[in-house]
Scaffold this motif. Structure first.
Motif, short mmCIF file in Angstrom:
data_model
loop_
_atom_site.label_atom_id
_atom_site.label_comp_id
_atom_site.label_asym_id
_atom_site.label_seq_id
_atom_site.Cartn_x
_atom_site.Cartn_y
_atom_site.Cartn_z
N ALA A 46 0.84 -1.21 0.00
CA ALA A 46 0.00 0.00 0.00
C ALA A 46 0.88 1.26 0.00
O ALA A 46 0.50 2.28 -0.58
CB ALA A 46 -0.93 -0.01 1.21
N PHE A 47 2.05 1.19 0.64
CA PHE A 47 2.95 2.34 0.65
C PHE A 47 3.55 2.58 -0.74
O PHE A 47 3.81 3.70 -1.13
CB PHE A 47 4.07 2.13 1.67
CG PHE A 47 3.57 2.11 3.09
CD1 PHE A 47 3.39 3.29 3.79
CD2 PHE A 47 3.26 0.92 3.71
CE1 PHE A 47 2.91 3.27 5.09
CE2 PHE A 47 2.78 0.89 5.00
CZ PHE A 47 2.61 2.08 5.70
N ALA A 48 3.77 1.48 -1.46
CA ALA A 48 4.33 1.61 -2.81
C ALA A 48 3.27 2.04 -3.82
O ALA A 48 3.59 2.57 -4.87
CB ALA A 48 4.93 0.27 -3.24
N ALA A 49 2.00 1.78 -3.47
CA ALA A 49 0.91 2.09 -4.41
C ALA A 49 0.14 3.34 -3.98
O ALA A 49 -1.05 3.48 -4.30
CB ALA A 49 -0.03 0.88 -4.50
N GLY A 50 0.79 4.22 -3.25
CA GLY A 50 0.17 5.48 -2.87
C GLY A 50 -0.98 5.33 -1.89
O GLY A 50 -1.92 6.13 -1.90
N GLY A 51 -0.94 4.30 -1.07
CA GLY A 51 -1.95 4.11 -0.04
C GLY A 51 -3.09 3.20 -0.44
O GLY A 51 -4.00 2.95 0.35
N LEU A 52 -3.03 2.66 -1.65
CA LEU A 52 -4.12 1.80 -2.13
C LEU A 52 -3.81 0.32 -1.92
O LEU A 52 -2.65 -0.09 -2.02
CB LEU A 52 -4.37 2.04 -3.62
CG LEU A 52 -4.79 3.46 -4.01
CD1 LEU A 52 -4.86 3.59 -5.52
CD2 LEU A 52 -6.13 3.82 -3.39
#
Lengths: 588, 99
Positions: free
Chosen positions: A428-434
């Motif tokens: 989620a951190f790598a995907a902007g919180g998603l």
């Protein structure tokens, strides 16, 4: 005019003709009666006997679909592999049957048990018995070369896995009886298997076919394209096996995912087995990336950090006194692995201090930490398209023990999570919180592929984009640069992640032991993440910290995979010192 | 005993009918035989196609086995004496930049 009188001979001939005619008529009547008996009175039985001898309704096995990796490389394929079958023939004596079976024994290398079974079936008068299922075509040709009456081949296919143990736990497997028991083979069985056909085989009394009539044509299974990359999978398995051997771990797993889409590029579980010998040894069958759910330890601190930051309960400049090396909460003592000093909020996480983490976690309420953990998808299945996924365990807030559960859950105890759940949370951190749904099948419309979706009851967004970016920049990238995961620092590429080391709980003893679960979860590069990865080792005997044994595996795999995927470095490479020398015996 | 005298016209008609019947029967047998023969030829061709398709599949599997990353790495390292490049050995060049 009176006819001339018959002579003696004429009368005798007439008498003889009459007698002969009578016998012929009687014979005709007998034949007719016998025909009535067979054809009319015994019609059903005679018809059944004829059909049994001369006709067989045989199922036609459809060709099972291939399984391909994301580049079209064959991972699983079905090739012709007939089964050898034998029929009981009424005219044969037991000695002849025995000779026939002994010839088959020589051709197929049958065991004494198999010979006994076949002879037993023949003695029972069984119409059709398998001698051996799914034999190689060379063996089948050898059997047909013997030209044995009543011995025939039943067409069929056998599953081949050309890469042996590669991606064993993703693919699952099929045993010789055709039972599909695990992995993709099980999950997508309906897609792969096709539809069975049916045909009538007409046979002569010797048992040989002289004609077939297809009643229903078989429908071949469809091919399946996976998100797995065979080369990335190989690199992951190789490095995992090397690390497990080096640290004498009981088991381990590596999962590599594309951060934006959730496509699993590699999913390795160790120990593994050759899928051609499915199901393999018992201790190798478990897919540890999705089925094992140990307490995660410090990797769970990402949840605690998010819960505190999203609610502004802690600032990046705040300091926490960790100098005691322990903290007493709810009647228990939580310690650090090394005695720290006064640490800022980022330093608490960079150095993975339990004491510091508990201090800011106590600013949260039980529902708040629970809600954040649920938001990351802990306590329920990720929805990965593999069978047997564990949901892990996250107790509902009303079952949390007051003053005790919260600090322990904050540092990754009293909660059970799978490697894929932890990977998804860090992703989620790598995907902007998603949150993305991890999946292994690329086929459109089959796996909910690609986007930031959840299973319906959870949010698509786990954290705000701002919190995600800040925590990566200020905390998780520093974990790699200067913290507990220094050993996974990559030349030319930034990385972010979190280490974890959890003591294992022995349910028999009712206490924590000196055995550990070590892990590292992270992603790289920092600017445009292309790989997120979790490495987990269970019960390593040599060096039990996640930073010691899992972070180097992350580095080794990431280095090779980034190169394989041709991802250029995002930072200048450190200057190299070139050395020149002469080979032995060489002159300048 | 009086011998019946055959009418030549009747004999000719009978012979013609017999010849026609034999001709039809011969044609029917020939037709059936040819049909079966053609059917067998078609079946043999179908079988050949199936065999070739199976051979293609088997060759694909063989190719996949030969290109197994573990096998390729083993040959590269053990037989050819190759080693992994170190980071500086690989030059990344942006598209459009001069060599």
């Amino acid at each position: 005019m009176r006819p001339p009188a018959r002579t003696f001979y004429e009368s005798d001939i007439r008498r003889r003709v009459k007698i002969l005619s009578f016998f012929l008529a009687a014979w005709g009547v007998v034949v007719a009666l016998r025909l009535v008996q067979i054809q009319i009175l015994g019609h059903a039985r005679a018809k059944a006997a004829v059909l049994k001898q001369a006709r067989d309704v045989v199922k036609i096995e459809p060709r099972r679909g291939n399984i391909l990796d994301r580049n079209g490389e064959i991972l699983a394929c079905s090739l012709p592999s007939p089964s050898v079958a034998i029929r009981h023939l009424d005219k044969e004596t037991p000695a002849e049957e025995r000779d026939k079976v002994l010839k088959l024994k020589a051709a197929l290398g049958l065991s004494a048990g198999e010979v006994g079974y076949v002879l037993g079936r023949l003695r029972e008068g069984a119409g059709y018995s398998y001698v051996r299922k799914k034999v190689p075509e060379a063996d089948a040709a050898r059997v047909m070369g013997l030209k044995l009456a009543g011995v025939e081949l039943e067409p069929g296919t056998r599953r081949h896995y050309p890469h042996g143990a590669l991606a064993a736990h993703v693919l699952g497997g099929i045993n010789l009886s055709g039972d599909v028991l695990a992995g993709i083979e099980l999950r997508y069985n309906d897609w792969l298997k096709g539809e069975e056909g049916e045909q009538i085989c007409y046979t002569i009394p010797g048992g040989r076919n002289y004609g077939t009539q297809i009643i229903k044509a078989p429908v071949p299974g469809r091919d399946l394209v996976l998100t797995i990359d065979a080369t990335v999978q190989y690199i992951a398995e190789k490095e995992l096996a090397a690390a497990a051997a080096e640290h004498r771990a009981a088991s381990g797993s590596v999962t590599i995912m594309d951060p934006a889409s959730g496509e699993i590029l590699a999913l390795a579980s160790w120990p593994a087995y050759d899928i051609n010998d499915f199901p393999g040894p018992e201790n190798a069958r478990m897919n540890r990336a999705i089925q094992a759910a140990p307490e995660p330890g410090s990797t769970f601190k990402i949840v605690t950090a998010v819960a505190a930051r999203e609610r502004n309960r802690v600032g990046y400049g705040e300091l926490f006194d960790c100098s005691a090396g322990f903290i007493r909460v709810g009647g228990t003592v939580i310690t650090d692995h090394v005695r720290e000093n006064i640490l800022s909020f980022p330093q608490v996480l960079i150095r993975s201090s339990n004491v510091g983490t508990v201090q800011f976690a106590l600013r949260l309420s039980i529902p708040e930490l629970y809600e954040t953990a649920r938001g990351f998808g802990f306590g329920r299945k990720t929805g990965i398209d593999l069978p047997g996924e564990s949901a892990g365990s996250l107790k509902p807030p009303d079952r949390w023990i007051k003053n005790n559960s919260l600090p322990h859950i904050a540092i990754g105890y009293e909660v059970m999570v799978t490697a894929v759940q932890t990977l998804r949370a860090m992703n989620a951190f790598a995907a902007g919180g998603l949150l993305v749904r991890p999946h292994v099948v690329k086929e459109p419309g089959m796996a909910g592929a690609g986007t930031a979706v959840e299973d319906g009851d959870g949010p698509a967004r786990a954290i705000s984009e701002k919190t995600a970016r800040e925590l990566v920049d200020r905390v998780f990238s520093k974990v790699v640069e200067e913290g507990t995961a220094k050993l996974c620092s990559l030349d030319g590429y930034g990385a972010a992640g979190k280490t974890g080391t959890a003591q294992k709980y022995d349910f028999g003893l009712g206490a924590y032991t000196k055995n550990y679960t070590a892990s590292f979860v992270g992603f790289t590069p920092l600017e445009e993440p292309r790989l997120s990865m979790i490495v987990m080792l269970d019960d390593p005997k040599e060096g039990y910290y996640g930073g010691q044994n899992c972070a180097p595996v992350f580095k080794a795999i990431a280095r090779q995979v980034l190169r394989y995927l041709r991802i250029p470095p995002e930072r200048p490479l450190p200057p190299r010192v070139l050395t020149a020398g002469l080979a032995k015996g060489e002159r300048p | 005993m009086v011998r019946r005298k055959w009418n030549l016209k009747d004999v000719a008609v009978g012979a013609a009918l017999a010849a026609t019947a034999i001709g039809i029967l011969t044609f029917y047998v020939w037709y059936q035989t040819e049909s079966v023969k053609l059917g067998l030829d078609i079946d043999a061709c179908d079988q050949k196609i199936r065999d070739l398709e199976e051979s293609i599949e088997a060759l694909k599997v063989r190719r996949a086995t030969l290109l197994d990353p573990g096998r390729v790495e083993g040959i590269a390292r053990d037989k050819l004496g190759l080693a992994d490049p170190v980071d500086g050995d690989i030059v990344f060049r942006k598209l459009g930049t001069p060599r």
